[in-house]
Design an enzyme around this catalytic site. Structure first.
Site, PDB file in Angstrom:
ATOM      1  N   CYS A  88      39.442  37.990  36.195  1.00 32.79           N
ATOM      2  CA  CYS A  88      37.981  38.779  36.845  1.00 32.79           C
ATOM      3  C   CYS A  88      37.699  39.555  37.945  1.00 32.79           C
ATOM      4  O   CYS A  88      38.460  38.078  38.461  1.00 32.79           O
ATOM      5  CB  CYS A  88      37.347  37.393  36.663  1.00 32.79           C
ATOM      6  SG  CYS A  88      35.744  37.209  37.139  1.00 32.79           S
ATOM      7  N   GLU A  89      37.472  41.064  38.101  1.00 33.16           N
ATOM      8  CA  GLU A  89      37.116  40.863  39.716  1.00 33.16           C
ATOM      9  C   GLU A  89      36.520  39.999  40.704  1.00 33.16           C
ATOM     10  O   GLU A  89      36.544  40.144  41.979  1.00 33.16           O
ATOM     11  CB  GLU A  89      37.692  42.416  39.731  1.00 33.16           C
ATOM     12  CG  GLU A  89      35.645  42.551  39.475  1.00 33.16           C
ATOM     13  CD  GLU A  89      35.497  44.363  39.560  1.00 33.16           C
ATOM     14  OE1 GLU A  89      34.087  44.644  39.504  1.00 33.16           O
ATOM     15  OE2 GLU A  89      36.099  44.941  38.954  1.00 33.16           O
ATOM     16  N   HIS A  90      35.307  38.962  40.227  1.00 34.38           N
ATOM     17  CA  HIS A  90      34.896  38.205  41.192  1.00 34.38           C
ATOM     18  C   HIS A  90      35.174  37.277  41.406  1.00 34.38           C
ATOM     19  O   HIS A  90      35.328  36.854  42.650  1.00 34.38           O
ATOM     20  CB  HIS A  90      34.266  38.330  40.037  1.00 34.38           C
ATOM     21  CG  HIS A  90      32.627  38.853  39.412  1.00 34.38           C
ATOM     22  ND1 HIS A  90      32.267  39.207  38.444  1.00 34.38           N
ATOM     23  CD2 HIS A  90      32.617  40.129  39.993  1.00 34.38           C
ATOM     24  CE1 HIS A  90      32.058  40.431  37.996  1.00 34.38           C
ATOM     25  NE2 HIS A  90      31.900  41.430  39.220  1.00 34.38           N
ATOM     26  N   HIS A  91      36.130  37.209  41.057  1.00 35.41           N
ATOM     27  CA  HIS A  91      36.444  35.327  41.732  1.00 35.41           C
ATOM     28  C   HIS A  91      38.200  35.041  41.019  1.00 35.41           C
ATOM     29  O   HIS A  91      39.171  34.331  41.673  1.00 35.41           O
ATOM     30  CB  HIS A  91      36.260  34.430  39.586  1.00 35.41           C
ATOM     31  CG  HIS A  91      34.562  33.686  40.747  1.00 35.41           C
ATOM     32  ND1 HIS A  91      33.699  34.773  39.579  1.00 35.41           N
ATOM     33  CD2 HIS A  91      34.103  33.759  41.486  1.00 35.41           C
ATOM     34  CE1 HIS A  91      32.764  34.033  39.464  1.00 35.41           C
ATOM     35  NE2 HIS A  91      32.332  33.551  40.867  1.00 35.41           N
ATOM     36  N   GLN A 129      34.873  42.920  31.512  1.00 42.11           N
ATOM     37  CA  GLN A 129      35.036  42.800  30.007  1.00 42.11           C
ATOM     38  C   GLN A 129      33.914  43.955  29.786  1.00 42.11           C
ATOM     39  O   GLN A 129      34.522  44.605  29.115  1.00 42.11           O
ATOM     40  CB  GLN A 129      34.838  41.304  29.385  1.00 42.11           C
ATOM     41  CG  GLN A 129      35.054  41.532  27.719  1.00 42.11           C
ATOM     42  CD  GLN A 129      34.315  40.056  27.198  1.00 42.11           C
ATOM     43  OE1 GLN A 129      34.693  39.285  27.888  1.00 42.11           O
ATOM     44  NE2 GLN A 129      33.708  40.439  26.418  1.00 42.11           N
ATOM     45  N   HIS A 157      35.801  33.349  29.684  1.00 42.51           N
ATOM     46  CA  HIS A 157      36.100  32.926  30.635  1.00 42.51           C
ATOM     47  C   HIS A 157      36.061  31.827  31.486  1.00 42.51           C
ATOM     48  O   HIS A 157      35.422  31.454  31.761  1.00 42.51           O
ATOM     49  CB  HIS A 157      34.835  33.979  31.392  1.00 42.51           C
ATOM     50  CG  HIS A 157      34.517  34.897  31.218  1.00 42.51           C
ATOM     51  ND1 HIS A 157      35.353  35.839  31.201  1.00 42.51           N
ATOM     52  CD2 HIS A 157      34.459  36.258  29.654  1.00 42.51           C
ATOM     53  CE1 HIS A 157      34.755  37.582  30.771  1.00 42.51           C
ATOM     54  NE2 HIS A 157      34.584  37.138  30.014  1.00 42.51           N
ATOM     55  N   CYS A 159      35.853  32.032  35.072  1.00 43.26           N
ATOM     56  CA  CYS A 159      35.217  31.694  36.085  1.00 43.26           C
ATOM     57  C   CYS A 159      33.679  30.672  35.851  1.00 43.26           C
ATOM     58  O   CYS A 159      32.472  30.384  36.218  1.00 43.26           O
ATOM     59  CB  CYS A 159      35.159  32.983  35.969  1.00 43.26           C
ATOM     60  SG  CYS A 159      33.802  34.084  35.661  1.00 43.26           S
TER      61      CYS A 159
END
Length: 197
Positions: A88-91, A129, A157, A159
């Site tokens: 995941c690019e956020h976490h 995703q 996920h 996250c």
């Protein structure tokens, strides 16, 4: 994954020493003793892991489709249950699941292993995703010029499962439809019925 070309991230390889030092510094900043036995090799291990899990940056996903074949097959082709792992690019937390691809050829087909390679090339980078789903569909349209494409991706996920709201077992499902799949509900229904477990 067995049977899929082993891509490596060349940028990680070129910057190995710097990445290892940054990992060491992160460990220090978290309060760890980077000199203890269990952590001595961790920066090198993390760097080798990055070389593998971010291998998608070293390959153009369009190129992995390779040679296509002229074939007059115009019925639905489905490649289902392609397992993927991404970050995941956020976490920078892992997410993983299965990808199902269906397409209606219009004179061109690709070798079946190429679909797994495409999944690897798209998922082995920082991702979301939704983007994975759209990228795979768009690349297939560009490379194969089919009558239609449908891609369904399910993901679990970390996250969401192991941090934040902590809801293990929850899944996210995304889909992308192109060409005839957008207007033909019977075709979409056929695809969905055939990819069900």
């Amino acid at each position: 994954m067995a049977g899929v070309k082993d891509y490596r991230n060349d940028n990680v390889d070129r910057n190995r020493e710097r990445i290892e030092e940054h990992v060491r510094e992160i460990l220090r900043l978290m309060g760890e003793n980077v000199e203890r036995e269990g952590l001595l090799e961790t920066p090198a291990r993390v760097t080798r892991m990055y070389e593998e899990i971010f291998a998608g940056y070293s390959v153009d996903p369009r190129d992995v489709m390779g040679v296509t074949f002229d074939e007059n097959h115009q019925e639905l082709v489905i490649i289902k249950d392609i397992v993927y792992y991404s970050q995941c690019e956020h976490h920078m937390a892992p997410f993983f699941g299965k990808i199902h691809i269906g397409y209606l050829p219009s004179g061109k087909i690709a070798g079946l292993s190429k679909f797994a390679r495409l999944v690897e090339a798209v998922t082995r980078r920082l991702q979301v995703q939704e983007r994975i789903t759209s990228e795979i569909a768009d690349i297939l349209v560009e490379v194969l010029d089919p009558q239609g494409v449908m891609v369904v991706v399910d993901g679990e996920h970390m996250c969401m499962c192991s941090r934040g709201v902590k809801k293990p077992g929850s899944k996210t499902v995304t889909s992308a439809v192109r060409g005839r799949f957008t207007s033909d509900s019977a075709l979409r229904a056929e695809f969905l019925s055939l990819v069900k477990d």
